[in-house]
Design an enzyme around this catalytic site. Structure first.
Site, short mmCIF file in Angstrom:
data_model
loop_
_atom_site.label_atom_id
_atom_site.label_comp_id
_atom_site.label_asym_id
_atom_site.label_seq_id
_atom_site.Cartn_x
_atom_site.Cartn_y
_atom_site.Cartn_z
N ARG A 1 0.86 -1.19 0.00
CA ARG A 1 0.00 0.00 0.00
C ARG A 1 0.89 1.24 0.00
O ARG A 1 1.97 1.24 0.60
CB ARG A 1 -0.93 0.00 1.21
CG ARG A 1 -1.98 -1.13 1.16
CD ARG A 1 -2.94 -1.03 2.33
NE ARG A 1 -3.86 -2.16 2.36
CZ ARG A 1 -5.03 -2.22 1.73
NH1 ARG A 1 -5.42 -1.16 1.00
NH2 ARG A 1 -5.81 -3.27 1.81
N HIS B 1 -12.27 -2.69 -2.03
CA HIS B 1 -13.36 -1.73 -2.21
C HIS B 1 -13.77 -1.65 -3.68
O HIS B 1 -14.96 -1.67 -4.00
CB HIS B 1 -12.93 -0.35 -1.71
CG HIS B 1 -13.01 -0.18 -0.23
ND1 HIS B 1 -12.23 -0.91 0.64
CD2 HIS B 1 -13.79 0.63 0.55
CE1 HIS B 1 -12.50 -0.54 1.89
NE2 HIS B 1 -13.45 0.38 1.86
N ARG C 1 -9.93 5.85 -3.43
CA ARG C 1 -8.99 4.93 -2.78
C ARG C 1 -7.54 5.31 -3.05
O ARG C 1 -6.66 5.11 -2.21
CB ARG C 1 -9.25 3.49 -3.25
CG ARG C 1 -10.64 2.97 -2.97
CD ARG C 1 -10.97 3.00 -1.50
NE ARG C 1 -10.24 1.99 -0.75
CZ ARG C 1 -10.23 1.90 0.58
NH1 ARG C 1 -10.86 2.78 1.31
NH2 ARG C 1 -9.56 0.93 1.17
N HIS D 1 -4.26 2.75 -1.87
CA HIS D 1 -4.07 1.89 -3.04
C HIS D 1 -3.31 2.62 -4.13
O HIS D 1 -3.41 3.85 -4.27
CB HIS D 1 -5.42 1.44 -3.63
CG HIS D 1 -6.08 0.36 -2.85
ND1 HIS D 1 -5.55 -0.91 -2.70
CD2 HIS D 1 -7.26 0.34 -2.17
CE1 HIS D 1 -6.35 -1.64 -1.96
NE2 HIS D 1 -7.40 -0.92 -1.61
#
EC number: 3.1.3.9
Length: 358
Positions: free
Chosen positions: A82, A118, A171, A177
């Site tokens: 991440r 997500h 995101r 991300h």
């Protein structure tokens, strides 16, 4: 690898650009990140659709659960970093001049980053909703209806892609991300949803089938985890990184760990199977009241209101195994409430009212 580092570094530049130039849209982007939260499938989308169309509602839960299970397995295979921790540990920036990425309360996800859960959850559930809505218009035969179907098709798929792009940008904006991870998540979600368009057997699945599916998903995931652990590969490698590099320890939530998502989804699938195969479901949702608009509206309102109360039930996190057990129970209770408990109560109320009027 060099190619992956280049992909990550370019992703960091995109995140910096978004955080710098889209600051005015911060609240909207944070909201869209919540829209893409897979947990909304069980608390908002499912209650609405199940009372309108039980076939679509059932498919939605299966797609969400299987999609999130594949997401977990892919995360464990791909070992995706991440952004908020990668910039702190990579060696590609000279003189330790790593870029500064802003973090938010929803940034500190603890699982691996690829593909985005997500984005995958949002795309699969919205794909189910759009295709379900279009299935009603495709039956229209006259010319004016065909034109209306085409307009509806264009409108709904435009909405679909606007939502997916917004979720993806959100995101990336919060530095949880990289861009390639959300793109992968969207298309993986579409593939899972499309696969269930051709799997009608889920509509007639018995409780035994639900239990067998739950056991397979759990045993496979646990076996995969333990097998790699024996090879000295820790699939929970991302949790210490998240704890180390999260700007605020309070933003770390056990609910974002890989096994927490697995338990939550298994609970939801079990609750659906228990509800659909219960006497309460047969008496209410298969009875004469099930065709009444008033019955469905009351079920939708009561389901949404009841599920919001579940948000006030806080599961203790001091003991990890206890958290998983209680999380399974809470997740199972939600579809059981929507499928059986609420419709049965509404059915009983309407029947009592009818007797009084007679």
């Amino acid at each position: 690898s060099i190619k992956m580092d280049l992909l990550h570094s370019n992703g960091v530049l995109i995140i910096q650009h978004l955080q710098r130039d889209y600051r005015a849209y911060q609240d909207f982007l944070n909201f869209m990140s919540h829209v893409g939260d897979p947990r909304n499938i069980f608390s908002i989308y499912f209650p609405l659709w199940f009372q309108l169309n039980q076939v679509v509602g059932t498919k939605m839960i299966w797609v969400a659960v299987i999609g999130d299970w594949f997401n977990l397995i892919f995360k464990w295979i791909l070992f995706g970093h991440r952004p908020y921790w990668w910039v702190q540990e990579t060696m590609i920036y000279p003189n330790q001049s790593s870029p500064c990425l802003e973090q938010f309360p929803i940034t500190c996800e603890t699982g691996p980053g690829s593909p985005s859960g997500h984005a995958m959850g949002s795309s699969c559930v919205w794909y189910v909703m759009v295709t379900a809505a279009l299935s009603y218009t495709v039956r229209w035969k006259d010319k004016s209806a065909v034109t209306l179907h085409r307009l509806t098709w264009s409108f709904l798929w435009s909405i679909f892609w606007i939502i997916q792009i917004s979720v993806c940008i959100s995101r990336v904006f919060i530095a949880t991300h990289f861009p390639h991870q959300v793109v992968l998540g969207v298309f993986a979600g579409i593939l899972v949803a499309e696969a269930f368009e051709h799997t009608p057997a889920i509509q007639t699945a018995s409780l035994r089938m639900y239990i067998k599916t739950n056991l397979f998903l759990f045993i496979f995931a646990l076996g995969f985890y333990l097998s790699l652990k024996l090879l000295d590969i820790d699939l929970l490698w991302s949790v210490p990184k998240a704890k180390k590099w999260c700007a605020n320890p309070d933003w770390i939530n056990i609910d974002t760990t890989p096994f927490a998502g697995l338990v939550r989804n298994l609970g939801a699938l079990f609750g659906l199977g228990l509800g659909i195969n219960s006497e309460m479901f047969i008496m209410s949702c298969k009875g004469k009241n099930s065709c009444k608009i008033s019955f469905r509206i009351l079920c939708i309102a009561a389901s949404l209101a009841t599920l919001q109360l579940y948000n006030f039930v806080k599961i203790p996190t001091h003991t990890e195994y206890l958290f998983y057990i209680l999380s399974f129970g809470k997740s199972a209770a939600m579809p059981l409430t929507v499928v059986a408990l609420v419709p049965y109560c509404v059915h009983s109320l309407m029947r009592t009212t009818e007797k009084k009027l007679n």
